[in-house]
Design a protein around this motif. Structure first.
Motif, PDB file in Angstrom:
ATOM      1  N   PHE A 231       0.898  -1.455   0.119  1.00 55.24           N
ATOM      2  CA  PHE A 231       0.048   0.009  -0.013  1.00 55.24           C
ATOM      3  C   PHE A 231       0.753   1.357   0.016  1.00 55.24           C
ATOM      4  O   PHE A 231       0.612   2.220  -0.795  1.00 55.24           O
TER       5      PHE A 231
ATOM      6  N   ILE B 259       0.836 -10.832  -2.015  1.00 56.26           N
ATOM      7  CA  ILE B 259       0.474  -9.265  -2.596  1.00 56.26           C
ATOM      8  C   ILE B 259       1.472  -8.357  -2.515  1.00 56.26           C
ATOM      9  O   ILE B 259       1.515  -7.613  -3.625  1.00 56.26           O
TER      10      ILE B 259
ATOM     11  N   THR C  87      -7.985  -6.571  -1.408  1.00 51.57           N
ATOM     12  CA  THR C  87      -7.402  -7.457  -0.958  1.00 51.57           C
ATOM     13  C   THR C  87      -7.750  -7.881   0.407  1.00 51.57           C
ATOM     14  O   THR C  87      -7.334  -8.931   1.124  1.00 51.57           O
TER      15      THR C  87
ATOM     16  N   MET D 221       2.711  -6.729  -6.021  1.00 54.35           N
ATOM     17  CA  MET D 221       2.708  -5.458  -6.656  1.00 54.35           C
ATOM     18  C   MET D 221       4.130  -4.997  -6.981  1.00 54.35           C
ATOM     19  O   MET D 221       4.293  -3.959  -8.011  1.00 54.35           O
TER      20      MET D 221
ATOM     21  N   VAL E 242       2.192   1.480  -3.482  1.00 54.91           N
ATOM     22  CA  VAL E 242       0.853   1.902  -4.440  1.00 54.91           C
ATOM     23  C   VAL E 242       0.825   3.351  -4.489  1.00 54.91           C
ATOM     24  O   VAL E 242       0.676   4.115  -5.226  1.00 54.91           O
TER      25      VAL E 242
ATOM     26  N   LEU F  28      -7.026  -0.765  -3.185  1.00 56.16           N
ATOM     27  CA  LEU F  28      -6.119  -2.034  -3.268  1.00 56.16           C
ATOM     28  C   LEU F  28      -6.368  -2.799  -1.788  1.00 56.16           C
ATOM     29  O   LEU F  28      -6.727  -3.746  -1.778  1.00 56.16           O
TER      30      LEU F  28
END
Lengths: 346, 286
Positions: free
Chosen positions: A88, A144, A125, A148, A91, A121
């Protein structure tokens, strides 16, 4: 909505007003501002004036603190051990970087967009982490995170691949404060965002919602029996935590004007877990304390052994765990309640 | 097509040998040992050092890798791991990540950050052609060795007294202790054996998987998938999971190179949605 629900629940369960009054008092007691919080914020502002040459490392601390506190929502309150929280963060960083590169260079809009993208996201998820045991959760979060990183690496046309995103510069914050070369504005900006984020997360954590998360953490089945919708709560808190992690990532992208694939690297997820271990989980400010200590230690180590600081970080982790986290945080128990973060049962 | 299947099977077999020690650690002590890959790496480096520095035959290196990592595993288990069996999962995760970091930096310090190469004996290198299917000799060797190991493991678990004790301890630790089974001893031996297998897998995999200081981090996700898909109660579960993962990964990287790296994640997500408790769970989710 949840507040209202919870209050309705509380009032239904406690037929007599005395119990309700007690509950309200308890909530107030839990959420009141403690002295150490004021000290922290004063110290953070004082650092701006006292350490003018240390702006970059202070900025780093503020960003890491926000990132760590967002993980504390997931780990300390909902009890989910995540090995991929950097997903996160990364991102958010990429979202802010891309926005500044292609659309608008206004930092505050960048923060909101980063929060939105990372939150999306996180929301998507979060359904995966509802499933299975601790082990499957570790696998999922780690997977995950790695996925990413791989996405960022593969979509070179968008993210610049291994070279990262660069070549964007940001407008003054809200058109008023320009980023300067020494990072002074950057630090104040990060500190302000950290403060606002912290207050929001504090409100969430010490609300009945936060309390219900702790119930889910200690026993999901019993939490379900007192009609706490465990799955829904976990989805919500995971999404919120992802949003704040995204904001932290956006701050990093904006203050450094650069996004490297390193923002998604595994060691970042591990670092932030370690930050929380040092600072303690479940009371939010652990992330701040931990971030300060961790950054200082890491900085000192990377000066001594530029290449092998990872070894010493690993050693510290092992020793920390062997000593025991409870023992490390026990000093707080000796402080008066108003000073310490401990909650006492009534 | 068949060649890819073959490579995938070899890859999966290796993954199984690497990960099966971890399934036991998890199943028996409910200990999440993310540092398992570090043992595999240790085995790989033992082989590299023995072969390239001292010129010892590859066939001697494999048992040596097993023995050395087993001893390392035993020592670590007795000195460090055993204190954390009752700790919560966060502590275990942090502890083992700490070990991984130390192993990565240590390997970098002593061996350098580059990929390590080993020179296979001539009879194992190259390919041969069997009915139009190109078969790498070394991969065939890997498959044979791993299949034998898997078979032996299955036999040990199901036929010997030690396997019986181990299974009892996995199923219910307290009752097993009540029956006079020395669970800590069983566990120490199993941990050593599992570490040794990981070391052996690392030694054999140096050629196929590559070997550099980041090995434990790179393969952590594979181990976790194998263990959580396969479950911790049988040998066959992780075995099938490893096969599936190996074949899917090799096939994905060959047929659709653009999205090849995502195949395992896709697999992981599909599995999570369809069978959240693993392919062969017996309902008792730990």
């Amino acid at each position: 909505m949840t507040m209202v629900q919870q209050e309705a629940l509380v009032s239904r369960q406690s037929s007599d007003a005395a119990a309700e009054g007690r509950a309200v008092r308890l909530m107030k007691r839990r959420s009141r501002i403690r002295i150490y919080e004021i000290v922290i914020w004063l110290a953070a502002v004082a650092a701006y004036f006292l350490l003018p040459s240390k702006m970059l490392i202070l900025t780093e601390i503020a960003i890491l603190a926000l990132f760590a506190v967002s993980l504390d929502l997931v780990l300390g309150f909902a009890g989910i051990v995540s090995l991929g929280h950097a997903a996160f963060f990364g991102v958010g960083a990429y979202a802010a970087g891309l926005l500044a590169l292609h659309y608008t260079a206004e930092p505050v809009i960048g923060l909101f967009v980063a929060a939105l993208v990372a939150g999306l996201l996180g929301f998507l998820t979060s359904f995966l982490i509802l499933r299975g045991s601790d082990l499957t959760r570790l696998m999922t979060t780690l997977g995950i995170g790695l996925m990413m990183a791989e996405v960022a690496n593969q979509m070179a046309w968008l993210t610049g691949g291994a070279d990262g995103l660069s070549g964007f510069s940001l407008n003054p914050i809200l058109g008023l404060f320009e980023f300067d070369l020494y990072g002074k504005t950057g630090y104040l900006y990060c500190l302000a965002v950290l403060f606002v984020g912290m207050m929001i997360m504090r409100r969430i954590a010490f609300s009945p919602f936060g309390l219900s998360l702790k119930a889910i953490k200690s026993n999901p089945m019993r939490a379900g029996m007192i009609s706490v919708p465990a799955r829904k709560r976990v989805v919500v808190v995971y999404t919120i935590a992802a949003m704040f992690a995204g904001i932290a990532g956006a701050l990093l992208a904006q203050t450094t004007s650069f996004v490297s694939p390193d923002v998604l690297a595994f060691h970042r997820s591990a670092d932030v877990l370690m930050v929380l271990t040092i600072g303690g989980t479940g009371y939010l400010y652990g992330g701040v304390f931990g971030a300060v200590l961790f950054t200082l230690v890491k900085d000192a180590l990377s000066v001594v052994t530029p290449q092998y600081w990872m070894f010493w970080i690993g050693l510290i982790l092992v020793v920390l765990v062997l000593i025991g986290r409870e023992r490390l945080n026990r000093w707080a128990a000796y402080l008066p309640e108003r000073l310490s973060g401990k909650e006492r049962e009534q | 097509m068949l060649t890819i299947l073959f490579d995938g099977v070899a890859y999966g077999m290796l993954l199984f040998i690497l990960a099966c020690g971890l399934t036991v650690t998890l199943g028996l002590m409910n200990f999440i040992n993310l540092a398992h890959g570090a043992f595999a790496m240790a085995g790989g480096y033992v082989t590299v050092v023995m072969m390239n520095r001292y010129g010892i035959s590859f066939y001697w290196c494999l048992p040596a890798a097993f023995v050395v990592t087993a001893i390392v595993g035993l020592v670590l288990e007795r000195t460090l791991y055993q204190w954390l069996y009752r700790a919560d999962h966060l502590d275990q995760v942090l502890f083992s990540i700490g070990l991984v970091f130390m192993a990565v930096a240590g390997a970098d310090y002593f061996m350098g950050g580059q990929q390590q190469l080993i020179n296979l004996p001539p009879e194992l290198s190259g390919r041969m052609d069997v009915g139009g299917v190109g078969i790498g000799r070394y991969r065939l060797f890997t498959i044979v060795v791993c299949a034998i190991l898997a078979l032996v493991l299955q036999l040990i678990l199901s036929k010997t007294r030690f396997g019986c004790r181990l299974r009892a301890a996995v199923d219910d630790r307290r009752v097993a202790m009540g029956l006079g089974i020395n669970v800590p001893l069983v566990f120490a031996l199993t941990f050593a054996f599992g570490s040794g297998l990981a070391g052996l897998g690392g030694a054999m995999g140096a050629e196929i998987l590559g070997l550099d200081p980041n090995f434990p981090l790179k393969f952590m996700i594979y181990f976790l998938i194998v263990v959580s898909v396969g479950g911790t109660s049988t040998v066959s579960g992780p075995f099938l999971a490893a096969m599936l993962l190996g074949i899917a990964d090799v096939a994905g990287k060959y047929y659709v190179p653009a999205i090849g790296p995502f195949v395992i994640y896709a697999l992981m997500i599909i599995m999570l949605i369809l069978r959240p408790d693993g392919l062969f769970s017996r309902g008792s989710g730990r």
